[in-house]
Design an enzyme around this catalytic site. Structure first.
Site, PDB file in Angstrom:
ATOM      1  CG  ASN A  11      34.551  38.828  30.120  1.00 38.03           C
ATOM      2  OD1 ASN A  11      33.372  39.074  29.845  1.00 38.03           O
ATOM      3  ND2 ASN A  11      35.025  37.596  30.259  1.00 38.03           N
ATOM      4  CE  LYS A  13      34.475  36.445  33.609  1.00 39.88           C
ATOM      5  NZ  LYS A  13      35.109  35.423  34.426  1.00 39.88           N
ATOM      6  CG  HIS A  94      35.800  33.532  28.742  1.00 39.85           C
ATOM      7  ND1 HIS A  94      35.441  32.701  29.769  1.00 39.85           N
ATOM      8  CD2 HIS A  94      36.497  34.548  29.301  1.00 39.85           C
ATOM      9  CE1 HIS A  94      35.890  33.223  30.919  1.00 39.85           C
ATOM     10  NE2 HIS A  94      36.533  34.339  30.646  1.00 39.85           N
ATOM     11  CD  GLU A  96      33.442  32.557  32.954  1.00 35.20           C
ATOM     12  OE1 GLU A  96      32.761  33.442  32.413  1.00 35.20           O
ATOM     13  OE2 GLU A  96      34.200  32.780  33.925  1.00 35.20           O
ATOM     14  CD  GLU A 164      40.679  35.059  30.608  1.00 39.18           C
ATOM     15  OE1 GLU A 164      40.621  36.119  31.251  1.00 39.18           O
ATOM     16  OE2 GLU A 164      39.659  34.473  30.211  1.00 39.18           O
ATOM     17  N   GLY A 170      38.133  34.112  38.494  1.00 40.60           N
ATOM     18  CA  GLY A 170      37.092  34.350  39.489  1.00 40.60           C
ATOM     19  C   GLY A 170      37.355  33.684  40.832  1.00 40.60           C
ATOM     20  CB  SER A 209      42.137  36.370  40.259  1.00 46.13           C
ATOM     21  OG  SER A 209      41.083  35.428  40.406  1.00 46.13           O
TER      22      SER A 209
HETATM   23  P1  PGA Z   1      38.282  37.337  36.665  1.00 50.22           P
HETATM   24  O1  PGA Z   1      37.837  36.867  35.189  1.00 50.22           O
HETATM   25  O2  PGA Z   1      39.124  38.558  36.462  1.00 50.22           O
HETATM   26  O3  PGA Z   1      37.010  37.604  37.379  1.00 50.22           O
HETATM   27  O4  PGA Z   1      39.069  36.201  37.234  1.00 50.22           O
HETATM   28  C1  PGA Z   1      38.698  36.963  34.098  1.00 50.22           C
HETATM   29  C2  PGA Z   1      38.036  36.414  32.867  1.00 50.22           C
HETATM   30  O5  PGA Z   1      37.371  35.376  32.944  1.00 50.22           O
HETATM   31  O6  PGA Z   1      38.167  37.002  31.777  1.00 50.22           O
END
Ligand code: PGA
Length: 249
Positions: A11, A13, A94, A96, A164, A170, A209
């Site tokens: 992803n 983003k 997601h 976010e 998640e 992140g 992460s």
């Molecule tokens: P990350 O993000 O691997 O940077 O923690 C995962 C995600 O939000 O899909």
């Protein structure tokens, strides 16, 4: 027991560029030689068409879609539009987007229903916040999100669930294998309760992460059927070892 092939989905983003699509050839070559694992990249909307052209066979997907087919929804992209440019999957719900765009479980479910109807493999994301975990409410929270966000199964396309935990996205803080095992078993039970035998075939990804160092440990956990990878999917150097760990697991 169902044998579920692992899926590693990147992803991007709001990251990436036309120049960054050069990473795809290396990722595709590694995915082919690792074998036995499904690999996908979800770049920003503007990069989907050029990514498909340079995918080398990788599945390319969107990071969201609208629940409606078309209409007065400024700034949005429909599932049909994704399909038209060659996307094979989409991420919906997601955290976010749930946070930034105020997407509710109901909205996520509507998007997922539309996406499946367009034959897109559909990854529905769920996950608790740090305060919910600290309050001992993680399982309850995820149960509620599953009940509200998951569409009924359709024959034409595959539904995938991504767990998640928000506090692990992140941040460099990954959930422990024990926490992941508990949550993924909980999700599996919820899927089997709702969908019966078909619930045993749904892939459950872990996200938050994931990197080259922790991937093998996560893939060894029961009911971890792959990963949704953010930061570490932006370069082949970081992403390929995760794909290889999935292929070895
Ligand atoms: P990350 O993000 O691997 O940077 O923690 C995962 C995600 O939000 O899909």
């Amino acid at each position: 027991m169902h044998v579920r092939r692992k899926l590693v989905a990147g992803n991007w983003k709001m990251n990436g560029s036309l120049a960054a699509l050069g990473e795809l050839a290396t990722i595709a070559a590694a995915a082919r030689s690792a074998g036995g694992v499904d690999v996908a990249i979800c770049p920003p909307f503007t990069l989907i068409a050029p990514a498909v052209a340079r995918s080398g066979g990788l599945a390319i997907g969107g990071q969201d879609c609208h629940s409606q087919e078309s209409g007065p929804h400024t700034g949005n992209v429909s599932a049909g539009m994704l399909v038209e440019v060659g996307a094979r999957l989409v991420i919906v719900g997601h955290s976010e987007r749930r946070a930034d765009q105020g997407e509710t479980d109901e909205a996520v479910r509507a998007k997922a229903e539309t996406a499946l109807g367009h034959r897109l493999q559909t990854i529905v994301c769920v996950g608790e916040s740090e305060s919910e975990r600290e309050a001992g409410r993680a399982l309850e929270r995820v149960s509620a999100q599953l009940a509200g966000s998951l569409p009924d199964l359709r024959q034409e396309a595959e539904l995938v669930v991504a767990y998640e935990p928000i506090w692990a996205i992140g941040t460099g803080r990954t959930a422990t294998p024990a926490d992941v095992a508990g949550m993924h078993a909980h999700i599996r039970a919820a899927l089997e309760q709702r969908f019966g035998e078909a619930g045993g075939r749904i892939r459950i990804l872990y996200g938050g992460s994931v990197n080259a160092a922790n991937a093998a440990g996560l893939f060894a956990v029961d009911n971890v059927d792959g990963a949704l990878v953010g930061g570490a999917s932006l370069t082949a150097a970081q992403f390929v070892p995760i794909v290889e760990a999935a292929a070895r697991s």
